[in-house]
Enzyme design. Structure first.
Site, PDB file in Angstrom:
ATOM      1  N   ALA A   3      -4.940  -0.124  12.417  1.00 55.79           N
ATOM      2  CA  ALA A   3      -4.355  -0.320  13.744  1.00 55.79           C
ATOM      3  C   ALA A   3      -5.408  -0.199  14.841  1.00 55.79           C
ATOM      4  O   ALA A   3      -5.403  -0.976  15.804  1.00 55.79           O
ATOM      5  CB  ALA A   3      -3.241   0.697  13.965  1.00 55.79           C
ATOM      6  N   HIS A  17     -16.240  28.695  18.037  1.00 54.46           N
ATOM      7  CA  HIS A  17     -16.010  29.568  16.889  1.00 54.46           C
ATOM      8  C   HIS A  17     -14.756  30.397  17.123  1.00 54.46           C
ATOM      9  O   HIS A  17     -14.574  30.934  18.212  1.00 54.46           O
ATOM     10  CB  HIS A  17     -17.187  30.523  16.690  1.00 54.46           C
ATOM     11  CG  HIS A  17     -16.934  31.504  15.585  1.00 54.46           C
ATOM     12  ND1 HIS A  17     -16.995  31.152  14.251  1.00 54.46           N
ATOM     13  CD2 HIS A  17     -16.567  32.820  15.615  1.00 54.46           C
ATOM     14  CE1 HIS A  17     -16.709  32.221  13.504  1.00 54.46           C
ATOM     15  NE2 HIS A  17     -16.432  33.231  14.310  1.00 54.46           N
TER      16      HIS A  17
HETATM   17  P1  FAD Z   1       1.232  -6.054  12.818  1.00 56.03           P
HETATM   18  O1  FAD Z   1       1.348  -4.621  13.149  1.00 56.03           O
HETATM   19  O2  FAD Z   1       1.700  -6.513  11.487  1.00 56.03           O
HETATM   20  O3  FAD Z   1       2.013  -6.833  13.970  1.00 56.03           O
HETATM   21  C1  FAD Z   1       2.174  -8.209  13.973  1.00 56.03           C
HETATM   22  C2  FAD Z   1       3.443  -8.531  14.747  1.00 56.03           C
HETATM   23  O4  FAD Z   1       3.492  -9.918  14.947  1.00 56.03           O
HETATM   24  C3  FAD Z   1       4.714  -8.160  14.016  1.00 56.03           C
HETATM   25  O5  FAD Z   1       5.638  -7.590  14.910  1.00 56.03           O
HETATM   26  C4  FAD Z   1       5.225  -9.496  13.505  1.00 56.03           C
HETATM   27  O6  FAD Z   1       6.642  -9.538  13.355  1.00 56.03           O
HETATM   28  C5  FAD Z   1       4.772 -10.399  14.623  1.00 56.03           C
HETATM   29  N1  FAD Z   1       4.629 -11.805  14.257  1.00 56.03           N
HETATM   30  C6  FAD Z   1       4.012 -12.316  13.168  1.00 56.03           C
HETATM   31  N2  FAD Z   1       4.030 -13.659  13.218  1.00 56.03           N
HETATM   32  C7  FAD Z   1       4.666 -13.977  14.365  1.00 56.03           C
HETATM   33  C8  FAD Z   1       5.000 -15.216  14.985  1.00 56.03           C
HETATM   34  N3  FAD Z   1       4.644 -16.380  14.440  1.00 56.03           N
HETATM   35  N4  FAD Z   1       5.673 -15.170  16.144  1.00 56.03           N
HETATM   36  C9  FAD Z   1       6.017 -13.990  16.720  1.00 56.03           C
HETATM   37  N5  FAD Z   1       5.726 -12.816  16.178  1.00 56.03           N
HETATM   38  C10 FAD Z   1       5.050 -12.815  15.023  1.00 56.03           C
HETATM   39  N6  FAD Z   1      -3.294   1.702  10.077  1.00 56.03           N
HETATM   40  C11 FAD Z   1      -3.959   2.722  10.665  1.00 56.03           C
HETATM   41  O7  FAD Z   1      -4.938   2.479  11.370  1.00 56.03           O
HETATM   42  N7  FAD Z   1      -3.553   4.020  10.516  1.00 56.03           N
HETATM   43  C12 FAD Z   1      -2.484   4.344   9.749  1.00 56.03           C
HETATM   44  O8  FAD Z   1      -2.145   5.521   9.624  1.00 56.03           O
HETATM   45  C13 FAD Z   1      -1.777   3.299   9.107  1.00 56.03           C
HETATM   46  N8  FAD Z   1      -0.708   3.571   8.349  1.00 56.03           N
HETATM   47  C14 FAD Z   1      -0.026   2.542   7.754  1.00 56.03           C
HETATM   48  C15 FAD Z   1       1.056   2.861   6.948  1.00 56.03           C
HETATM   49  C16 FAD Z   1       1.772   1.848   6.323  1.00 56.03           C
HETATM   50  C17 FAD Z   1       2.944   2.202   5.455  1.00 56.03           C
HETATM   51  C18 FAD Z   1       1.397   0.498   6.547  1.00 56.03           C
HETATM   52  C19 FAD Z   1       2.181  -0.621   5.913  1.00 56.03           C
HETATM   53  C20 FAD Z   1       0.314   0.176   7.341  1.00 56.03           C
HETATM   54  C21 FAD Z   1      -0.415   1.199   7.945  1.00 56.03           C
HETATM   55  N9  FAD Z   1      -1.533   0.931   8.729  1.00 56.03           N
HETATM   56  C22 FAD Z   1      -2.224   1.968   9.303  1.00 56.03           C
HETATM   57  C23 FAD Z   1      -2.011  -0.437   8.959  1.00 56.03           C
HETATM   58  C24 FAD Z   1      -1.525  -0.937  10.354  1.00 56.03           C
HETATM   59  O9  FAD Z   1      -0.123  -0.854  10.397  1.00 56.03           O
HETATM   60  C25 FAD Z   1      -2.003  -2.349  10.590  1.00 56.03           C
HETATM   61  O10 FAD Z   1      -3.402  -2.422  10.445  1.00 56.03           O
HETATM   62  C26 FAD Z   1      -1.628  -2.795  11.996  1.00 56.03           C
HETATM   63  O11 FAD Z   1      -0.239  -2.737  12.198  1.00 56.03           O
HETATM   64  C27 FAD Z   1      -2.127  -4.223  12.265  1.00 56.03           C
HETATM   65  O12 FAD Z   1      -1.757  -4.611  13.534  1.00 56.03           O
HETATM   66  P2  FAD Z   1      -1.471  -6.141  13.894  1.00 56.03           P
HETATM   67  O13 FAD Z   1      -1.004  -6.142  15.316  1.00 56.03           O
HETATM   68  O14 FAD Z   1      -2.618  -6.962  13.517  1.00 56.03           O
HETATM   69  O15 FAD Z   1      -0.275  -6.575  12.946  1.00 56.03           O
END
Ligand code: FAD
Ligand code: NAD
Length: 478
Positions: A329, A453
């Site tokens: 994230a 500490h």
């Molecule tokens: P996403 O969070 O997947 O968001 C993408 C969004 O775009 C979603 O809402 C989706 O519905 C939307 N979307 C997709 N296509 C379209 C479209 N065509 N039109 C409109 N909307 C669309 N990472 C960490 O750094 N620390 C953690 O502790 C951690 N824990 C995790 C625990 C779990 C169980 C999981 C599954 C993942 C975890 N991650 C963690 C990873 C983290 O969740 C992802 O790296 C992060 O969410 C990626 O962000 P993103 O915005 O790229 O994608």
């Protein structure tokens, strides 16, 4: 005439929503389109991270740790409790409430910053415009125009042909966070980050957990000395992790799942009540880009970008899990913010060499920079210092003495090249080292920095001293 924006962001996860907010802060007219659908059909911003990943998993890790401590640790502190009981419904309601508060917060941030938050499915058309399919009524479509489009569509769990998700017996990480009953026997495919975090949650809540991992090396991406120590700690906790175990099939019945797998000793079967498949995630880029667009994807579906997250098409950018790099994230957010600044003509860049990784097990695992294995492979001369938490006063007070801090610095320049922590709140401790590495600090810089500490951070100080065989509270082996 179609509505037009300076920037349209497709995806409202930790890559997309900060990109939209920063672009608006930069004085641009911005829309963020997001299609996240909850189990009850409702929409919320925040993507995987807030709705189904980082946030709910940490809520469950924290609550399950409390339950575990109440059962097994408080007596050591002289705190006597009556019978400790699990109220999973309350625990789950707390998780859901945290998620609701944080996802609701994004909608507020959009309002406060003047971002148009649009619920719907976005698609980049080959002429550069964006088509939005309505969230509630897929027959309703609208075309929007933008000077810049940021693709932030995120990722989805990989589904195995041999064990397809059925939402009941064979489940993904999202479903596994929302179980309303503790499975008696839980199987997990994949001893990666999700397997370990969710395996820990349900183990602490009472499940018998068996994790099957295809690789022979535990946590192959981590420093292997740390990984070996972590494996021993997890074993002590009763987490059964079978390495070199390749799943070959899974058969579900009304009451259980029979998992077949192969390892060096031959073929085996494991019968469990629930099976979590956590073997990685894949970019969610199907239907995101109209055929004929020059935006390129690689063979695994990742959108191809350069170091500044530019795609092959001018003014189309892509960030977060849907592009190369770790699926984290904080990496996603920094890319989103960088792109929003670049669009506004500001100078911005990502330092891909200094991204922290944290695994929220107990003890926690956190690292930044290179592992010892990587330094050896790249023939980089290094020196190392290692200090355990066992003699650390704060760790003793916390009853959390397992693990160590290991610092790796360049043999000649003394620059810190990597730090690996297994121990209490390692995910918080690592921040000091991320900053240090961002400033290209030397081990000596940490040696000369005063650490409070008693604090856990003193173990970092000692590890830095250990790099030059000058530990005060440990034996320096020359
Ligand atoms: P996403 O969070 O997947 O968001 C993408 C969004 O775009 C979603 O809402 C989706 O519905 C939307 N979307 C997709 N296509 C379209 C479209 N065509 N039109 C409109 N909307 C669309 N990472 C960490 O750094 N620390 C953690 O502790 C951690 N824990 C995790 C625990 C779990 C169980 C999981 C599954 C993942 C975890 N991650 C963690 C990873 C983290 O969740 C992802 O790296 C992060 O969410 C990626 O962000 P993103 O915005 O790229 O994608
Ligand atoms: P992962 O890549 O961390 O681990 C998947 C594991 O499954 C690997 O060890 C792999 O060897 C194993 N595997 C693959 N195929 C297998 C098979 N057929 N049989 C047995 N084992 C198999 O992936 P994940 O745990 O699904 O997590 C997905 C992503 O989410 C990761 O990239 C991670 O960065 C992110 N995430 C991060 C955090 C965090 O930062 N704390 C927490 C959860 C998830």
């Amino acid at each position: 005439m179609s509505k037009s924006y300076d920037v349209i962001v497709i995806g409202g996860g930790p890559a997309g929503y900060p990109a939209a907010i920063r672009a608006a802060q930069n004085g641009l007219k911005v829309a963020c389109i997001d299609a996240w659908k909850n189990f009850d059909g409702s929409h919320s911003f925040g993507g995987t991270c807030l709705n189904a990943g980082c946030i709910p998993s940490k809520a469950m890790l924290e609550s399950s740790e409390m339950f575990h401590k109440a059962q097994h640790e408080l007596a050591t502190h002289g705190v006597k409790l009556g019978k400790v009981e699990l109220d999973l419904a309350t625990m789950q309601a707390r998780r859901a409430s945290i998620v609701k508060q944080l996802t609701g917060g994004i909608a507020q941030l959009f309002k406060g910053n003047g971002v148009d938050g649009i619920r719907g499915f976005g698609r980049l058309l080959k002429d550069g415009r964006v088509e939005v399919t309505d969230f509630d009524d897929p027959s309703r479509k609208e075309i929007l125009e933008a000077k810049h489009v940021v693709l932030a569509a995120g990722s989805q769990p990989v589904e195995l042909k041999a064990a397809p998700f059925d939402g009941d017996r064979i489940i993904d990480s999202w479903k596994a966070l929302e179980l309303n009953e503790v499975p008696k026997r839980l199987g997990v495919i994949g001893a990666g980050v999700i397997g370990l975090e969710l395996g820990s949650v349900w183990k602490r809540l009472g499940a018998e957990v068996t994790i099957l991992e295809a690789q022979e090396n535990f946590l192959f991406m981590a420093d292997q000395e740390l990984a070996r120590t972590a494996a021993r700690e997890f074993k002590k906790q009763g987490l059964e992790i079978k390495l070199g175990a390749m799943m070959t099939g899974a058969k579900t019945s009304k009451k259980d799942v029979t998992v077949s797998y192969k390892d060096k000793d031959g073929e085996h079967e494991l019968v469990v009540d629930k099976l979590i498949v956590a073997v990685g995630r894949r970019p969610y880029t199907e239907n995101l880009i109209e055929e004929g667009s020059a935006v390129e994807r690689d063979e695994r579906g990742f959108i191809k970008v350069d170091d500044e997250c530019r795609t092959a098409v001018k003014n189309v950018w892509a960030v977060g899990d849907c592009v190369r790099g770790p699926m984290l994230a904080h990496k996603a957010t920094e890319e989103g913010v960088m792109v929003a600044d670049l669009i506004a003509g500001k100078i911005a860049e990502m330092n891909y060499d200094v991204i922290p990784s944290v695994i929220y097990t107990n003890p926690e695992i956190a690292w930044v920079g290179k592992t010892e294995e990587q330094l050896k492979k790249e023939n980089i001369p290094y020196k190392s210092g290692k200090f355990p938490f066992a003699p650390n006063g704060r760790a003793k007070a916390m009853e959390a003495t397992a693990g160590f801090v290991k610092m790796l610095a360049h043999q000649e320049t003394d620059e810190i090249l990597g730090v690996h922590i297994l121990g209490p709140v390692a995910g918080e401790l690592i921040a000091e080292l991320v900053l240090a590495m961002e400033f290209r600090a030397s081990a000596e810089d940490i040696q000369r920095t005063i650490h409070a500490h008693p604090s856990l951070a003193e173990a970092i100080h000692e590890a830095a001293l250990g790099v030059d065989k000058m530990m005060i509270h440990g034996v320096n082996r020359k």
